[in-house]
Scaffold this active site. Structure first.
Site, PDB file in Angstrom:
ATOM      1  N   LYS A 101       0.847  -1.157   0.082  1.00 31.98           N
ATOM      2  CA  LYS A 101       0.163  -0.015   0.110  1.00 31.98           C
ATOM      3  C   LYS A 101       0.888   1.253  -0.042  1.00 31.98           C
ATOM      4  CE  LYS A 101      -2.742   0.893   3.556  1.00 31.98           C
ATOM      5  NZ  LYS A 101      -2.868   2.281   4.000  1.00 31.98           N
ATOM      6  N   ARG A 123       2.729   5.853  -3.198  1.00 33.62           N
ATOM      7  CA  ARG A 123       3.982   6.792  -3.888  1.00 33.62           C
ATOM      8  C   ARG A 123       4.180   6.773  -5.290  1.00 33.62           C
ATOM      9  NH1 ARG A 123       4.174   5.723   1.491  1.00 33.62           N
ATOM     10  NH2 ARG A 123       5.453   7.034   2.899  1.00 33.62           N
ATOM     11  N   GLY A 156      -5.289   7.852   5.262  1.00 25.92           N
ATOM     12  CA  GLY A 156      -4.349   8.893   5.856  1.00 25.92           C
ATOM     13  C   GLY A 156      -2.844   9.405   5.051  1.00 25.92           C
ATOM     14  N   SER A 189       7.229   9.039  11.801  1.00 19.73           N
ATOM     15  CA  SER A 189       5.983   8.762  10.823  1.00 19.73           C
ATOM     16  C   SER A 189       6.540   8.955   9.541  1.00 19.73           C
ATOM     17  CB  SER A 189       5.068   9.826  11.198  1.00 19.73           C
ATOM     18  OG  SER A 189       4.283   9.903  10.040  1.00 19.73           O
ATOM     19  N   GLN A 243       4.609   9.353   7.192  1.00 14.40           N
ATOM     20  CA  GLN A 243       3.525   9.975   6.413  1.00 14.40           C
ATOM     21  C   GLN A 243       4.512  11.605   6.515  1.00 14.40           C
ATOM     22  OE1 GLN A 243       0.082   8.928   7.863  1.00 14.40           O
ATOM     23  NE2 GLN A 243      -0.241   7.079   6.703  1.00 14.40           N
ATOM     24  N   ASP A 250       1.938  -1.201  11.739  1.00 12.66           N
ATOM     25  CA  ASP A 250       0.532  -1.923  11.349  1.00 12.66           C
ATOM     26  C   ASP A 250       0.354  -3.219  11.639  1.00 12.66           C
ATOM     27  OD1 ASP A 250       0.033   0.879  10.291  1.00 12.66           O
ATOM     28  OD2 ASP A 250       0.947   0.187   8.247  1.00 12.66           O
ATOM     29  N   ARG A 286      -6.294   1.718  17.765  1.00 15.21           N
ATOM     30  CA  ARG A 286      -6.297   0.237  17.772  1.00 15.21           C
ATOM     31  C   ARG A 286      -6.030  -0.500  19.137  1.00 15.21           C
ATOM     32  NH1 ARG A 286      -3.362   0.275  11.661  1.00 15.21           N
ATOM     33  NH2 ARG A 286      -5.238   0.240  10.528  1.00 15.21           N
ATOM     34  N   ARG A 337      -7.661  -3.248   9.175  1.00 10.71           N
ATOM     35  CA  ARG A 337      -6.359  -4.333   9.895  1.00 10.71           C
ATOM     36  C   ARG A 337      -6.983  -4.929  10.936  1.00 10.71           C
ATOM     37  NH1 ARG A 337      -2.384  -3.424   6.599  1.00 10.71           N
ATOM     38  NH2 ARG A 337      -1.677  -1.181   6.212  1.00 10.71           N
TER      39      ARG A 337
HETATM   40  C1  S3P Z   1       2.497   4.743   6.110  1.00 16.22           C
HETATM   41  C2  S3P Z   1       2.903   5.006   7.173  1.00 16.22           C
HETATM   42  C3  S3P Z   1       2.567   4.693   8.604  1.00 16.22           C
HETATM   43  C4  S3P Z   1       1.478   3.382   8.482  1.00 16.22           C
HETATM   44  C5  S3P Z   1       0.445   3.651   7.307  1.00 16.22           C
HETATM   45  C6  S3P Z   1       1.372   4.073   6.124  1.00 16.22           C
HETATM   46  C7  S3P Z   1       2.977   5.189   4.928  1.00 16.22           C
HETATM   47  O1  S3P Z   1       1.706   5.731   9.299  1.00 16.22           O
HETATM   48  O2  S3P Z   1       0.907   3.208   9.695  1.00 16.22           O
HETATM   49  O3  S3P Z   1      -0.149   2.475   7.280  1.00 16.22           O
HETATM   50  O4  S3P Z   1       2.843   4.777   3.734  1.00 16.22           O
HETATM   51  O5  S3P Z   1       3.630   6.331   4.965  1.00 16.22           O
HETATM   52  P1  S3P Z   1       2.758   6.550  10.039  1.00 16.22           P
HETATM   53  O6  S3P Z   1       3.773   7.178   9.167  1.00 16.22           O
HETATM   54  O7  S3P Z   1       1.879   7.736  10.553  1.00 16.22           O
HETATM   55  O8  S3P Z   1       3.347   5.954  11.089  1.00 16.22           O
END
Ligand code: S3P
Length: 443
Positions: A31, A36, A105, A179, A181, A330, A361, A403
């Site tokens: 995913k 990306r 997210g 993180s 993200q 995750d 979670r 999940r």
């Molecule tokens: C992800 C980063 C993780 C993960 C999410 C996907 C990503 O979150 O939990 O399912 O693709 O960058 P965080 O970066 O907020 O930890």
């Protein structure tokens, strides 16, 4: 033509206890890498061809947002390559309507980084009820340091978020949480900032953005302790690439735990991404004494890949925390299931980030596994779980979290009687074929 009704469309699903699991399974594409590949393809010059892209709800949200800004993205269908016709770094058009990030997210946070620097254009990002509850200040704050203008509810912490594109300036940003993200949003904003942008994380989070941005031609420097310090220099032109997406280790995790805890089980999960920033789950299973073997290790399009073979055997309790958490963040819901089947007290700490995922979670897994008779204690930053505890069948609820849905399905395999799972369709966010694969592997 309407497709036949599948298990995932039902409001609830009966999950029979007993039996075992046997066979081979190919989990869908990763995913994180799928998002990306779409995003970087969109801002590159020329065409990007993506093989193995995850055909699930989350990447579909990213593709729909990109199409709304004038990017050509071919239909996303299982088994078909996806073509992205890039518009260049500053070519994204102002959308006429709100960009709907759905449950994702990653879509919202990476998009914020990409859009904050699109000078003179206005964007509004929103999503489903779960996403509109998730904290966004962790991205808004760093981007504001670079000169971004982002407004939203609760002091710009909650979506809908309105972004007024600006010319961004350089910054050095220390993020309080590891993180990917947040890191990726800052790097994307840095691509067009007026000077180098550095992001420093407290621990290494998944590094797919760094690897893929470099492959697309971005000027990126990775350093610090274990790669926790990344600098992007603006000015490089990104060029369309061939991307091959490996299977998602976070989806493979359900089969790994199912294979480890179900008597008589023997499973092979093929073509799984083994990026070291994601393989914490394998280390924990090994420490638990699971009969796990990595076969056929190889590198595909810059990412390590292998086949994972797992069979049932006795398991020991585990303790996880610290820098390991971002490497298996995750997988913690399904590790909680494994802990119920492992001898001793398992301890999960330093995992407060789980409270701000698609659901809380820690609370949801404590509630749902508790309904099955699990002996566990919910802590502010984790769980303590006592095993081996026989689980009983129950009426369970995914509480809309993909999940959680799949983790509970794994738990029901070892329960003493049948269960009912409400909202099984949540699994489609990351693994639309999960229920079909489960039915096929059962024996
Ligand atoms: C992800 C980063 C993780 C993960 C999410 C996907 C990503 O979150 O939990 O399912 O693709 O960058 P965080 O970066 O907020 O930890």
């Amino acid at each position: 033509m309407s497709s036949p009704l599948s298990a995932a469309d039902l409001p609830s699903l009966s999950l029979a206890a007993g039996g075992s699991l046997r066979g081979q399974v190919r989990v869908p594409g990763d995913k994180s890498i799928s998002h990306r590949a779409l995003l970087f393809g969109a801002i590159a010059e020329g065409r990007t061809r993506i093989e193995g892209l995850l055909p699930a709800e989350d990447p579909l949200s990213t593709a729909a947002c990109l199409r709304a800004m004038g990017v050509g993205v071919s239909p996303i269908q299982a088994g078909e390559p996806v073509l992205v016709d890039g518009v260049g770094l500053d070519g994204l058009a102002e959308p006429e309507d709100v960009l709907d990030c759905g449950n994702s997210g990653t879509t919202m946070r990476l998009m914020m980084g990409l859009l904050a620097g699109r000078h003179g254009r206005h964007f509004v990002l929103s999503g489903d009820a779960s996403l509109r509850r998730r904290p966004m200040r962790r991205v808004v704050g760093p981007l504001a340091e670079m000169g971004a203008t982002i407004a939203g509810r609760a002091g710009a912490n909650l979506a809908p978020l309105a972004i007024q594109g600006q010319r961004l300036h350089r910054a050095t940003i220390r993020t309080p949480v590891a993180s990917a993200q947040v890191k990726s949003a800052i790097l994307l904003a840095g691509l067009s900032a007026q000077g180098p942008t550095t992001v420093i994380e407290p621990a290494l989070s998944r590094d797919h953005s760094e690897r893929m941005l470099q492959a697309f031609g971005a000027d990126l420097r990775v350093g610090g302790r274990a790669g926790t310090e990344v600098t992007v220099l603006p000015g490089a032109v990104l060029r369309g690439q061939e991307v091959v997406v490996p299977g998602d280790i976070s989806s493979a995790a359900f089969w790994l735990v199912a294979g480890a805890i179900t008597p008589g089980a023997e499973l092979t999960v093929e073509n799984v991404g083994l990026n070291p920033s994601r393989t914490g789950i394998l280390e924990v299973l090994e420490a638990m004494g699971a009969r796990l073997e990595v076969r056929n290790r190889r590198v595909v399009a810059g990412e390590p890949v292998g086949d994972l073979h797992i069979s049932h055997g006795p398991l020991r309790a585990f303790a996880i925390g610290g820098d390991l958490i971002p490497r298996l963040v995750d997988e913690i819901p399904v590790l909680a299931v494994a802990a119920c089947c492992a001898e001793g007290v398992s301890r999960i700490s330093g995992a407060e980030e789980l409270r701000v995922k698609e659901t809380d979670r820690l609370a949801v897994m404590a509630r749902q596994l508790g309904a099955m008779g699990a002996q566990l204690e919910e802590l502010p930053d984790g769980l303590t779980i006592e095993g081996i505890t026989p689980l009983h069948g129950a009426v369970l609820d995914s509480e809309t979290d993909h999940r959680v849905a799949m983790s509970l399905a794994v738990a029901t395999l070892v329960a003493r009687c049948d269960s009912q799972l409400l909202d099984p369709g949540a699994a489609a966010v990351s693994y639309p074929g999960f229920w079909d694969d489960l039915a096929r592997l059962r024996c």
